[in-house]
Scaffold this motif. Structure first.
Motif: not given
Length: 248
Positions: A21-26
């Motif tokens: 899975d891919e996670v978008q992180v600020a």
């Protein structure tokens, strides 16, 4: 009997999650180097990929409030994630402190900054870099330090404001400012200064820079978001975080 050459590979694949899975992180700019290292180790250990965006906490708040597609927010303070949680932009109860930041006054020149910060009183200092205190917690902490030392009014005309702590660091690294307030993590690795000269600001001179992580609504059901938040609390991640001068 000799095991087939593919056997170790199969074992390693079985150890990874059934799907990647891919996670978008600020990510707050001060946490750039440690998070890059953590993300690489996270992908190696779990198979999940963390895609990182770096910037000022205040700007990320505005983006998230306007629907920016992030799953996790690693803030440079604890107030902004609490605000997002209160406003319904984040998953209630997912917030925790992943690091406590340290502030430093730094120069790229090896003999410029003394170990008590007395350089701030020198008349020959024409430019002092810091992150914009309106959007960056490290900039706000720098203002507190100057106020407590009774130097704010004298130093204000010398300010060179960066959009975030990374830009403040670049102003000093490039020589456009002789000195500047930066995150200790930008100039510190494995217990020592990476270059130049610095005053590590005593934590008593500003409010604690508690940096909170929070799961945003978009990441509510993402396996990689769950995995990364868990990973940030692991000993592997904590070792990396400490190595950049953060407290835990």
């Amino acid at each position: 009997m000799r095991q087939p050459r593919l056997f170790p590979l199969l074992l390693s694949l079985l150890a990874l999650p059934a799907w990647a899975d891919e996670v978008q992180v600020a990510v707050a700019a001060n946490f750039t180097a440690p998070m890059q290292q953590i993300a690489a180790q996270f992908e190696k250990d779990t198979g999940h990929k963390a895609t990182l965006a770096f910037g000022a906490t205040g700007k990320f708040y505005a983006q998230i409030a306007n629907g920016a597609p992030f799953d996790i927010f690693l803030s440079a303070d604890d107030e902004t994630p609490a605000r997002l949680e209160k406003e319904g932009q984040a998953v209630a109860g997912s917030r925790f402190t992943y690091a406590i930041g340290r502030l430093a006054l730094w120069s790229a020149q090896t003999d410029k900054v003394d170990d008590k910060g007395e350089v701030l009183k020198r008349a020959d200092i024409a430019h002092l870099a810091l992150a914009n205190p309106k959007t960056a917690p490290y900039g706000a902490a720098a203002i507190e330090v100057m106020q407590k030392k009774g130097l704010l009014l004298a130093l204000q005309p010398k300010f060179v404001l960066g959009e975030n702590i990374s830009q403040a660091y670049q102003f000093v690294a490039s020589g456009n400012a002789e000195i500047g307030f930066v995150a200790l993590s930008q100039i510190w690795k494995d217990g020592k200064l990476t270059g130049g000269s610095a005053w590590i600001v005593p934590a008593s001179l500003h409010e604690p820079i508690r940096q909170d992580a929070i799961r945003l609504n978009q990441g509510r059901d993402k396996p990689a978001a769950s995995a990364l938040l868990t990973y940030l609390k692991s000993e592997k991640a904590r070792v990396i975080i400490r190595s950049y001068g953060y407290d835990l």
